[in-house]
Enzyme design. Sequence first.
Site, short mmCIF file in Angstrom:
data_model
loop_
_atom_site.label_atom_id
_atom_site.label_comp_id
_atom_site.label_asym_id
_atom_site.label_seq_id
_atom_site.Cartn_x
_atom_site.Cartn_y
_atom_site.Cartn_z
N LYS A 248 -7.53 -56.73 -26.53
CA LYS A 248 -8.14 -56.06 -27.68
C LYS A 248 -8.81 -54.75 -27.29
CE LYS A 248 -11.94 -56.64 -31.02
NZ LYS A 248 -13.01 -57.54 -31.49
N HIS B 32 -15.46 -56.88 -43.19
CA HIS B 32 -15.57 -55.81 -42.19
C HIS B 32 -14.98 -54.48 -42.68
CE1 HIS B 32 -15.61 -54.85 -37.57
NE2 HIS B 32 -16.64 -54.34 -38.21
N ASP C 87 -9.07 -64.02 -36.01
CA ASP C 87 -9.88 -62.93 -35.46
C ASP C 87 -9.88 -62.99 -33.93
OD1 ASP C 87 -11.63 -60.84 -35.25
OD2 ASP C 87 -13.23 -61.74 -36.43
N ASP C 88 -9.19 -62.07 -33.28
CA ASP C 88 -9.13 -61.98 -31.82
C ASP C 88 -8.31 -63.12 -31.20
OD1 ASP C 88 -10.80 -59.85 -32.21
OD2 ASP C 88 -12.52 -60.68 -31.14
N HIS D 145 -13.42 -65.32 -32.82
CA HIS D 145 -14.27 -64.21 -32.36
C HIS D 145 -15.57 -64.75 -31.78
CE1 HIS D 145 -16.72 -60.54 -32.67
NE2 HIS D 145 -15.66 -59.85 -33.06
N ASP E 108 -5.62 -60.36 -35.97
CA ASP E 108 -5.94 -58.97 -36.29
C ASP E 108 -5.79 -58.03 -35.10
OD1 ASP E 108 -8.15 -59.89 -34.89
OD2 ASP E 108 -9.63 -59.12 -36.30
N ASN E 109 -5.66 -58.57 -33.90
CA ASN E 109 -5.46 -57.78 -32.67
C ASN E 109 -5.27 -58.76 -31.53
OD1 ASN E 109 -8.77 -57.08 -33.47
ND2 ASN E 109 -8.34 -58.43 -31.75
N LYS F 162 -14.05 -63.11 -43.38
CA LYS F 162 -14.59 -61.87 -42.81
C LYS F 162 -13.97 -60.65 -43.50
CE LYS F 162 -14.42 -59.22 -38.51
NZ LYS F 162 -14.24 -59.28 -37.04
N ARG G 149 -7.62 -54.54 -40.62
CA ARG G 149 -7.87 -55.02 -41.98
C ARG G 149 -7.64 -53.91 -43.00
NH1 ARG G 149 -10.94 -59.97 -40.96
NH2 ARG G 149 -10.75 -60.13 -38.70
N CYS H 141 -10.35 -55.00 -34.99
CA CYS H 141 -10.36 -55.75 -36.24
C CYS H 141 -10.43 -54.94 -37.53
CB CYS H 141 -11.47 -56.80 -36.21
SG CYS H 141 -13.02 -56.23 -35.55
#
Length: 537
Positions: free
Chosen positions: A376, A115, A13-14, A212, A318-319, A113, A55, A51
Amino acid sequence: MTAQPNFLVILADDLGFSDIGAFGSEISTPHLDELAYAGLRFTDFHTASACSPTRAMLLSGTDHHLAGLGTFAEILTPAHAGKPGYEGYLNDQVAALPEILQDAGYYTIMSGKWHLGLTPERSPHARGFDRSFALLPGAANHYGFEADIAPDQVPRLLKGTRGLYAEDGEYVKELPDDYYSSDYFTDRLLGYLAEAPAGKPFFAYLPFSAPHWPLQAPDELIARYAHRYHAGPDALRLERLARLKDLGLIDADVEAHPVIATNTEWSALSDEQKAFSARTMAVYAAMVERMDWNIGRVIEQLKTSGQFDNTVILFLSDNGAEGALLEALPAFGPNLQQVIDTHYDNSLANLGRGNSYVWYGPRWAQAGTAPARLYKAFTTEGGIRVPALLHYGKLARQRAISRDFATVMDIAPTLLELAGITHPAPRFRAREVLPVRGRSLLPWLHATTDRTHPQDHVTGWELFGRKAIRQGDWKAVFIPEPAGPSRWQLYDLSQDPGEIHDQAEARPDILTGLLGAWQQYVRETGVLEDIPAPALL
């Protein structure tokens, strides 16, 4: 051993492009490095710029505007309400990858996660996972710490981070006392793997919420990096760029985009400010190392159970790295800093613990996204080009570096083809569903084709009013002020991967063609262009 392969999809994540060792980092990530060097490292792999849209694309194989995440659920405006593709959750227009695999006989599990929906009917359990433990919103304290803040005093930044978890479709009321997100997500996944029915292949999804914000990690790991970042983010950026060149992941003559940031440059900070900033980066590094350690636990269980050689392992972010928060502080409300100061302890020695709340800002982020532009939430390469690796010994392209263009939408069709399963569109579970927009990587992975996507293939991106359209090596980008010029720019990524030299005036023919492709992308995906971008990022 099962005839069909198992699948393990791991999502960070990030995480920035150069944030693991095999992609140029100084951070200790031995387990990911081993997978990367034995497998395939992608240098031109793309996601959405944030994010939940990524996903949605990962699990649907199609554009996030079609799958329900045209924008963040947390910032849906009245203008978005009721518009197709802007539901704020993974919608019923798509057949989710775990649903398809579940119907085909796979044991489907997830821990991490989500989301993609906050209610039980939109939880992982409702979208095809046999077992699941999920952080439902976009972020939470990694130690489960919840400050006692009155609801009407919680700024927007913190509203989405109050923990909300579900297991198998039921809300979880308590977390264990020793909870730490990366450890606990892995614990639950390992437990689900141990329960796998004999003879069934599995699809395991492990989406970490690290690294994150809020940046938090065990003290002993932070201590390993306590003195590593005192030269500052510019020095780290140069180190990372040199290492990327040494590894052959970027060209030796690449021109890196200049850092874009409004916060104070490193040289102008006081000693105390430098120590604070370096500590945030140390915590970030510790989060990445802990994530890698947990991935090692999963790999070890696969090897112990004899499933490792028959498991396709995919890892990606994810990014791009998160750099926006510090610059966007006013957008979250005037009382944000007051709330943090009142309810959290951000003293230097306490940074990284559960009762601290920090992020590291745009300069450290751009050390992780270099040579690309920005980070991001932007449709520039720094926001959408991510580290990705694929490990599966039965593929021809292994122990290699890929320069083939691919996107997160290609994952679902690739895994389905590996499993010998046909996507069910136009009907699935008694409803109409959309076909995938992604393309299977398998022919290219087997080295029977030279590229996954034809040279004239078009891919579009849009989020928060930031736009991009790419065909071959040409990419047009629209970034609103203040981070961009609020007009379309044009770049030849084969010569200018940093998106520095705007070719819009020199090549109006190329730009005109791309803008026509953009309008076609808008028509196909339902992008809402006329709604003002939110003052959030």
